[in-house]
Design a protein around this motif. Structure first.
Motif, short mmCIF file in Angstrom:
data_model
loop_
_atom_site.label_atom_id
_atom_site.label_comp_id
_atom_site.label_asym_id
_atom_site.label_seq_id
_atom_site.Cartn_x
_atom_site.Cartn_y
_atom_site.Cartn_z
N UNK A 76 42.64 50.63 30.89
CA UNK A 76 42.08 49.45 30.26
C UNK A 76 41.40 48.59 31.31
N UNK A 77 40.29 47.99 30.97
CA UNK A 77 39.46 47.29 31.95
C UNK A 77 39.72 45.79 31.98
N UNK A 78 40.60 45.28 31.14
CA UNK A 78 40.75 43.83 31.04
C UNK A 78 41.22 43.20 32.35
N UNK A 79 42.17 43.83 33.03
CA UNK A 79 42.68 43.27 34.28
C UNK A 79 41.61 43.14 35.34
N UNK A 80 40.90 44.23 35.69
CA UNK A 80 39.83 44.09 36.69
C UNK A 80 38.71 43.16 36.25
N UNK A 81 38.39 43.12 34.96
CA UNK A 81 37.33 42.22 34.50
C UNK A 81 37.73 40.76 34.69
N UNK A 82 38.98 40.43 34.30
CA UNK A 82 39.46 39.07 34.50
C UNK A 82 39.51 38.72 35.99
N UNK A 83 39.99 39.64 36.81
CA UNK A 83 40.02 39.40 38.25
C UNK A 83 38.64 39.17 38.83
N UNK A 259 46.86 46.16 39.21
CA UNK A 259 46.23 46.12 37.90
C UNK A 259 47.02 45.19 36.99
N UNK A 260 46.38 44.72 35.99
CA UNK A 260 47.03 43.78 35.08
C UNK A 260 46.48 42.38 35.25
N UNK A 261 46.85 41.51 34.33
CA UNK A 261 46.35 40.14 34.39
C UNK A 261 47.07 39.37 35.49
N UNK A 265 47.59 31.83 40.83
CA UNK A 265 46.56 31.89 41.86
C UNK A 265 47.02 32.73 43.05
N UNK A 266 48.33 32.82 43.26
CA UNK A 266 48.84 33.59 44.39
C UNK A 266 49.24 35.01 44.00
N UNK A 267 49.08 35.34 42.75
CA UNK A 267 49.49 36.67 42.29
C UNK A 267 48.46 37.72 42.74
N UNK A 268 48.92 38.94 42.91
CA UNK A 268 48.01 40.03 43.26
C UNK A 268 47.16 40.40 42.04
N UNK A 269 45.99 40.91 42.29
CA UNK A 269 45.10 41.31 41.21
C UNK A 269 44.13 42.37 41.68
#
Length: 321
Positions: A76-83, A259-261, A265-269
């Motif tokens: 699913x592309x939502x995580x990278x798109x949001x990042x 990956x993932x939402x 602000x300090x979370x990995x993405x």
């Protein structure tokens, strides 16, 4: 009655000088423009063909879910798109005020002997490869950011507060905010150099007239020079945003590549470009490869949409003038 027959030499003399060169030049320019459009269309078609298996398998859910599991071939592309969107927006918000300040300082306030050295330094910073920024971010910026910013904020956050929700994450200096800051540092020299060149196009007589009427430097900047270059400035900002959207190596080093939402602000993405760079050579299944190509298609559409909106905004402003 005598017929008048023009000789070949007379015909050559009747043609304007340089007409043949002008026709050749026009043909070369048309060929260059056609080749560019053909390359753009070919790229779009290649991305559509390559990404179609993943799009057909997952449907619209490919754009709305953040699941990314190469073991089970679910993507699913939502995580990278949001990042991508979050890091680019934060980078633009951080870089734009500083870039504008640098450009205005160099054109309005900087002493004349220092303008050229500082301007040259800004242009040199714009030419540094992105991988250098990424390595600097990983080995220098991240440890300092973790020690002096991330840990103090996490320790100061009260349980259940908004600050805790914004700062939750692994205190290693990597994450969404760190990647945004690195992106901002990358696009800042580019935007500052472009804005400086735009401000230099303002005629000196225009500035001197404003100063002659008693305007301060801030009034001249806000009321004279900035409106004069508004159209080009918007274009420069959009170009900076386009570079932030497509940046790869610098973000890959510092964003954490999860990956993932992102939850804070300090979370990995991850971003679209960093996901492709990390996994394209390790993709073992056709669906995995197709999903990565589909991500490239999404990035292509996002970048094209941003530049099209910028062009539409410029056209509206030109019509108001």
């Amino acid at each position: 009655m005598t017929a008048v027959v023009s000789s070949p030499s007379a015909t050559r003399r009747a043609q304007p000088r340089g007409a043949t060169i002008a026709k050749v030049f026009e043909g070369l320019c048309f060929a260059a423009a056609t080749a560019l459009l053909a390359a753009l269309g070919g790229l779009l078609v290649a991305l559509l063909i390559g990404g179609w298996p993943a799009l057909r398998r997952f449907g619209f859910g490919f754009f709305t879910t953040s699941a990314w599991n190469p073991v089970t071939d679910v993507y699913g592309a939502a995580g990278p798109v949001v990042g991508t969107l979050v890091t680019s927006a934060l980078a633009l918000a951080l870089a734009l005020p500083v870039a504008g300040g640098v450009a205005f300082f160099l054109t309005e306030l900087c002493p004349a002997p220092l303008r050229r050295p500082i301007g040259t330094a800004v242009e040199l910073l714009a030419g540094i490869p992105s991988i250098v920024y990424g390595m600097w971010g990983l080995f220098v910026f991240a440890p300092m950011f973790s020690k002096f910013v991330q840990l103090p904020l996490m320790m100061a956050a009260k349980p259940g507060s908004l600050l805790e929700k914004l700062t939750v994450g692994v205190p290693n200096g990597s994450g969404i905010l760190s990647a945004s800051i690195i992106l901002a540092i990358m696009i800042l020299p580019f935007m500052a150099a472009t804005l400086r060149e735009l401000l230099l196009t303002v005629p000196a007589a225009v500035r001197e007239s404003a100063y002659g009427l008693g305007a301060t430097t801030a009034e001249v900047v806000m009321s004279v020079t900035l409106p004069y270059v508004r159209g080009g400035a918007i274009g420069a900002v959009m170009l900076g945003l386009g570079r932030a959207l497509g940046e790869t190596m610098a973000v890959t080093f510092i964003i954490g590549n999860a990956h993932g939402f992102p939850k804070s602000l300090f979370d990995s993405g991850s971003t679209i470009a960093s996901t492709i760079a990390n996994e394209f050579t390790e993709a073992t299944s056709p669906v995995h490869t197709s999903a990565l190509i589909a991500l490239g298609l999404v990035l292509f559409v996002i970048t094209f949409t941003v530049l099209a909106l910028a062009r539409l905004l410029l056209r509206r402003q030109e019509s108001r003038l």
